[in-house]
Design a protein around this motif. Structure first.
Motif, PDB file in Angstrom:
ATOM      1  N   ASN A 116      59.685  68.876  44.448  1.00  0.00           N
ATOM      2  CA  ASN A 116      59.152  67.671  45.080  1.00  0.00           C
ATOM      3  C   ASN A 116      60.210  67.029  45.956  1.00  0.00           C
ATOM      4  OD1 ASN A 116      56.899  66.150  42.582  1.00  0.00           O
ATOM      5  ND2 ASN A 116      56.662  67.939  43.877  1.00  0.00           N
ATOM      6  N   GLY A 117      59.769  66.168  46.872  1.00  0.00           N
ATOM      7  CA  GLY A 117      60.670  65.358  47.670  1.00  0.00           C
ATOM      8  C   GLY A 117      60.463  63.885  47.389  1.00  0.00           C
ATOM      9  N   ILE A 118      61.547  63.114  47.509  1.00  0.00           N
ATOM     10  CA  ILE A 118      61.524  61.663  47.360  1.00  0.00           C
ATOM     11  C   ILE A 118      62.444  61.089  48.428  1.00  0.00           C
ATOM     12  CG2 ILE A 118      60.926  61.532  44.917  1.00  0.00           C
ATOM     13  CD1 ILE A 118      63.915  61.474  44.274  1.00  0.00           C
ATOM     14  N   ALA A 119      62.275  59.832  48.804  1.00  0.00           N
ATOM     15  CA  ALA A 119      63.075  59.298  49.909  1.00  0.00           C
ATOM     16  C   ALA A 119      63.186  57.790  49.862  1.00  0.00           C
ATOM     17  CB  ALA A 119      62.462  59.716  51.245  1.00  0.00           C
ATOM     18  N   ASP A 120      64.369  57.293  50.293  1.00  0.00           N
ATOM     19  CA  ASP A 120      64.493  55.885  50.616  1.00  0.00           C
ATOM     20  C   ASP A 120      64.661  55.776  52.131  1.00  0.00           C
ATOM     21  OD1 ASP A 120      67.147  56.527  51.178  1.00  0.00           O
ATOM     22  OD2 ASP A 120      68.005  55.289  49.575  1.00  0.00           O
ATOM     23  N   MET A 191      64.735  58.266  39.064  1.00  0.00           N
ATOM     24  CA  MET A 191      65.990  58.387  39.782  1.00  0.00           C
ATOM     25  C   MET A 191      66.225  57.099  40.555  1.00  0.00           C
ATOM     26  SD  MET A 191      68.159  59.129  42.497  1.00  0.00           S
ATOM     27  CE  MET A 191      67.679  60.125  43.899  1.00  0.00           C
ATOM     28  N   THR A 192      67.333  56.418  40.272  1.00  0.00           N
ATOM     29  CA  THR A 192      67.683  55.175  40.947  1.00  0.00           C
ATOM     30  C   THR A 192      68.479  55.503  42.201  1.00  0.00           C
ATOM     31  OG1 THR A 192      67.756  54.006  38.821  1.00  0.00           O
ATOM     32  CG2 THR A 192      68.827  52.939  40.703  1.00  0.00           C
ATOM     33  N   PHE A 193      67.985  55.075  43.372  1.00  0.00           N
ATOM     34  CA  PHE A 193      68.622  55.455  44.632  1.00  0.00           C
ATOM     35  C   PHE A 193      70.036  54.906  44.772  1.00  0.00           C
ATOM     36  CE2 PHE A 193      64.070  55.595  46.393  1.00  0.00           C
ATOM     37  CZ  PHE A 193      63.970  56.962  46.174  1.00  0.00           C
ATOM     38  N   GLY A 217      57.665  58.171  49.748  1.00  0.00           N
ATOM     39  CA  GLY A 217      58.086  57.536  50.981  1.00  0.00           C
ATOM     40  C   GLY A 217      57.846  56.046  50.977  1.00  0.00           C
ATOM     41  N   ASN A 218      58.587  55.328  51.827  1.00  0.00           N
ATOM     42  CA  ASN A 218      58.407  53.895  51.943  1.00  0.00           C
ATOM     43  C   ASN A 218      58.403  53.496  53.399  1.00  0.00           C
ATOM     44  OD1 ASN A 218      61.427  53.492  52.586  1.00  0.00           O
ATOM     45  ND2 ASN A 218      61.443  54.486  50.585  1.00  0.00           N
ATOM     46  N   GLN A 219      57.737  54.316  54.214  1.00  0.00           N
ATOM     47  CA  GLN A 219      57.706  54.062  55.649  1.00  0.00           C
ATOM     48  C   GLN A 219      56.882  52.831  55.983  1.00  0.00           C
ATOM     49  OE1 GLN A 219      58.817  56.879  54.136  1.00  0.00           O
ATOM     50  NE2 GLN A 219      57.105  58.085  54.794  1.00  0.00           N
TER      51      GLN A 219
END
Length: 219
Positions: A116-120, A191-193, A217-219
Motif C-alpha cells: 500500500n501507499g500512504i502520504a503526507d 504510522m506517525t508521519f 492522501g490529503n490533497q
C-alpha cells in the motif's frame, strides 16, 4: 481563502502552500496488455476516460500507489506470478499533463506486490507487500519513502510491528493506518508521519479481510 486575506488567487492551503487540487480520480490496472490509466471527473461523475499517454509499461497489477497534490506514484506489482515477473519500478503520473513516465532512480530495493501507499504533504511511503520468497514470503516490515520535492526513494527508519500484504490503508494529515490483510487478520497499525514510527493499535476490525480498497492522501 480567508487565510490569504487580500492575496491574489489562486487559493493555496495554509499548511503546504498547495493550490486547489483537481477534482478528478485516476485508476490503473492490467494483466492483459499494457496497464491502462482511466480518469473520471468527480464534479460531474462522468464515465472513466482512457488516457493513452498515461499507460504504464510493462503492464502490472497489485501495485502500491500514493499521491501528492500534483502527481501520482505507482510502484512494484507483477505482470504475473511467480517472482520473476515482479517489478520494483516506480512510475509517476503528472496530473497537469495526464502523462506517465518511469522514475529509473526511484525503484524500491526489492520487488513488491500487494503493498500500500500512504502520504503526507511532503512525502509518500510504501509499506507492506509480498516478495514471494525474497527475502521472505509476505512478512515485509520495511517502509520505503519517496520525497516529492526530489522524487528520490530512500529506506524509512519506520518499521512495521509485523509485516503484511493485501491490506487496506488510509491516512490523515498526521498519520496513516493499515488494517486486516493476509497477516494482520483483524489488527490495525498506525504510522506517525512526524516521527516515522509505527505502533499496533487496540482497534480491531470485526473480521479479517484482504484485497480490500484503500483511501489515502490529503490533497
Amino acid at each position: 481563502s480567508p487565510v490569504q486575506g487580500s492575496l491574489t488567487p489562486p487559493d493555496v492551503r495554509w499548511f503546504d502552500n498547495a493550490t486547489t487540487p483537481l477534482n478528478t480520480a485516476y485508476a490503473t490496472a492490467g494483466v492483459n496488455g499494457p496497464s491502462p490509466v482511466y480518469k473520471t471527473d468527480l464534479s460531474t461523475l462522468t464515465a472513466f476516460a482512457y488516457l493513452s499517454p498515461a499507460t504504464q509499461s510493462p503492464q502490472r497489477t497489485r501495485q502500491g500507489t500514493f499521491s501528492s497534490s500534483s502527481n501520482a506514484y505507482m510502484n512494484g506489482g507483477s505482470t504475473n506470478v511467480p517472482q520473476s515477473n515482479m517489478r520494483s519500478n516506480t512510475d509517476k503520473l503528472v496530473y497537469s499533463t495526464d502523462t506517465t513516465s518511469r522514475l529509473p532512480g526511484s525503484n524500491t530495493p526489492i520487488v513488491l506486490l500487494g503493498h500500500n501507499g500512504i502520504a503526507d504533504a511532503k512525502s509518500g511511503w510504501f509499506w507492506g507487500g509480498n516478495t514471494h520468497g525474497t527475502p521472505d514470503n509476505g512478512n515485509q516490515t520495511t517502509l520505503y519513502k519517496l520525497t516529492f520535492s526530489t522524487d528520490a526513494m530512500s529506506t524509512s527508519p519506520a518499521r512495521m510491528t509485523a509485516g503484511n500484504y493485501y491490506m487496506s490503508s488510509t491516512n490523515s494529515v498526521n498519520a496513516a493506518y493499515t488494517f486486516s490483510g493476509q497477516t494482520y487478520s483483524t489488527n490495525t497499525q498506525k504510522m506517525t508521519f512526524s516521527t516515522e514510527s509505527c505502533s499496533m493499535l487496540p482497534a480491531q476490525v470485526p473480521s479479517g479481510i484482504y484485497n480490500h480498497a484503500s483511501a489515502i492522501g490529503n490533497q
